[in-house]
Write a protein that holds these residues in place. Structure first.
Motif, PDB file in Angstrom:
ATOM      1  N   LEU A   1     -15.511 -71.142  26.267  1.00 22.73           N
ATOM      2  CA  LEU A   1     -15.704 -70.037  26.908  1.00 22.73           C
ATOM      3  C   LEU A   1     -17.003 -70.155  28.064  1.00 22.73           C
ATOM      4  CD1 LEU A   1     -14.527 -66.500  25.247  1.00 22.73           C
ATOM      5  CD2 LEU A   1     -12.943 -68.168  25.957  1.00 22.73           C
ATOM      6  N   GLU A   2     -16.166 -70.578  29.382  1.00 21.29           N
ATOM      7  CA  GLU A   2     -16.861 -70.195  30.549  1.00 21.29           C
ATOM      8  C   GLU A   2     -17.036 -69.463  30.710  1.00 21.29           C
ATOM      9  OE1 GLU A   2     -13.437 -71.985  33.269  1.00 21.29           O
ATOM     10  OE2 GLU A   2     -13.274 -73.232  31.123  1.00 21.29           O
ATOM     11  N   ASP A   3     -16.992 -68.180  30.804  1.00 19.76           N
ATOM     12  CA  ASP A   3     -18.230 -67.116  31.038  1.00 19.76           C
ATOM     13  C   ASP A   3     -18.566 -66.311  29.966  1.00 19.76           C
ATOM     14  OD1 ASP A   3     -18.733 -65.205  32.205  1.00 19.76           O
ATOM     15  OD2 ASP A   3     -17.247 -64.520  32.953  1.00 19.76           O
ATOM     16  N   LYS A   4     -19.787 -66.622  29.648  1.00 18.82           N
ATOM     17  CA  LYS A   4     -20.112 -65.496  28.576  1.00 18.82           C
ATOM     18  C   LYS A   4     -20.971 -65.231  28.906  1.00 18.82           C
ATOM     19  CE  LYS A   4     -21.223 -70.337  27.418  1.00 18.82           C
ATOM     20  NZ  LYS A   4     -19.686 -71.318  27.804  1.00 18.82           N
ATOM     21  N   SER A   5     -20.659 -63.831  30.290  1.00 13.90           N
ATOM     22  CA  SER A   5     -21.629 -63.191  30.511  1.00 13.90           C
ATOM     23  C   SER A   5     -21.428 -61.614  29.583  1.00 13.90           C
ATOM     24  CB  SER A   5     -21.664 -62.971  31.553  1.00 13.90           C
ATOM     25  OG  SER A   5     -20.019 -62.185  32.164  1.00 13.90           O
TER      26      SER A   5
ATOM     27  N   HIS B   1     -18.051 -56.645  30.489  1.00 10.01           N
ATOM     28  CA  HIS B   1     -17.760 -58.204  30.524  1.00 10.01           C
ATOM     29  C   HIS B   1     -17.255 -58.010  28.375  1.00 10.01           C
ATOM     30  CE1 HIS B   1     -17.008 -62.498  29.926  1.00 10.01           C
ATOM     31  NE2 HIS B   1     -16.189 -62.346  29.060  1.00 10.01           N
TER      32      HIS B   1
ATOM     33  N   ARG C   1     -14.111 -55.053  33.405  1.00  6.56           N
ATOM     34  CA  ARG C   1     -14.417 -56.203  33.903  1.00  6.56           C
ATOM     35  C   ARG C   1     -13.971 -57.565  33.788  1.00  6.56           C
ATOM     36  NH1 ARG C   1     -18.616 -59.463  34.318  1.00  6.56           N
ATOM     37  NH2 ARG C   1     -20.307 -58.671  32.402  1.00  6.56           N
ATOM     38  N   PHE C   2     -14.014 -58.105  32.715  1.00  7.18           N
ATOM     39  CA  PHE C   2     -13.842 -58.900  31.812  1.00  7.18           C
ATOM     40  C   PHE C   2     -13.176 -58.629  30.386  1.00  7.18           C
ATOM     41  CE2 PHE C   2     -13.330 -63.738  31.577  1.00  7.18           C
ATOM     42  CZ  PHE C   2     -12.092 -63.876  32.632  1.00  7.18           C
TER      43      PHE C   2
ATOM     44  N   SER D   1     -12.717 -61.545  27.048  1.00  5.37           N
ATOM     45  CA  SER D   1     -12.282 -62.908  26.616  1.00  5.37           C
ATOM     46  C   SER D   1     -12.245 -62.814  25.543  1.00  5.37           C
ATOM     47  CB  SER D   1     -14.168 -63.047  26.249  1.00  5.37           C
ATOM     48  OG  SER D   1     -14.341 -63.223  28.324  1.00  5.37           O
TER      49      SER D   1
END
Ligand SMILES: [Zn+2]
Length: 226
Positions: free
Chosen positions: A97-101, A179, A206-207, A209
């Motif tokens: 996963l690119e976005d791990k925030s 997230h 917001r997102f 994953s």
């Protein structure tokens, strides 16, 4: 770690030793698999997309000893497998996963009657362990209020309708602008995760994953391919 906690862990280990989730051999207390199983792990994790285009990390293919581990966790009361399997989910997240925030970890819920029958929700156990490993809060965000046929028993084309409208959000304040990392045991068609993500987006997160132990199809699937 406090001495008392250490002692308690040792006592628990001698009564009920930790076992490799893939072959059930006894392993060291804080290990995640036996040496033999570790040496045969795939050299890459898997990236899928749940319906709606939400990225999903998966540690293993759904076959052989990996499928066995998930089935034991799910159907044969092996809740002790949740911890080592969660460690593999976290590994897959780090690799794919690119976005791990992430702000919080949640899971695909079970209907309360199904959870009462099994005694636990395996996705919740995995999510709680992932949250602990990553130092994030575990938050219950969704409820499943319609009892559906198990996805693996539904025909392929019926799987979208099988889970549509089955979940609802507990409280949108829990996830607004956050997230959310959504955990399940397996991704098949991606409909269940997609349906849960849809509810989370309605709550203005917001997102989303996703991450799972096993995927039924190969790595690097195209967006919305399922
Ligand atoms: Zn093993």
């Amino acid at each position: 770690m406090g001495l008392l906690k250490k002692w308690k862990e040792r006592a628990a280990y001698s009564l009920c030793p930790v076992r490799c989730p893939y072959c059930d051999r006894v392993i060291e207390q804080n290990d995640i698999a036996c040496r033999k199983c570790k040496s045969s792990f795939p050299d890459m994790c898997y990236k899928r997309y749940a319906c709606g285009g939400h990225p999903c990390a998966a540690a293993f293919p759904y076959d052989g000893t990996y499928a066995r581990a998930v089935r034991c966790l799910k159907f044969h009361n092996r809740a002790d497998y949740a911890k080592p399997l969660a460690a593999q989910i976290v590994q897959a997240i780090l690799e794919t996963l690119e976005d791990k925030s992430f702000d919080l970890v949640t899971c695909v819920p079970m209907h309360k009657k199904d959870k009462a029958r099994r005694g636990y929700n395996q996705a919740e156990l995995l999510a709680r362990e992932c949250a602990e490993i990553m130092g994030l809060p575990y938050v219950e965000t969704l409820v499943k209020f319609i009892r559906t046929k198990p996805q693996h028993k539904a025909k392929f084309q019926d799987r979208i309708h099988n889970v549509r409208g089955a979940f609802c959000l507990i409280d949108r304040d829990l996830i607004r602008d956050k997230h959310v990392l959504l955990i399940d045991d397996i991704i098949t068609t991606g409909n269940t995760l997609g349906e849960c993500a849809k509810n989370l987006y309605w709550g203005k997160c917001r997102f989303v994953s996703c991450a799972v132990v096993c995927t039924t199809v190969g790595r690097n699937m195209e967006k919305n391919a399922d």
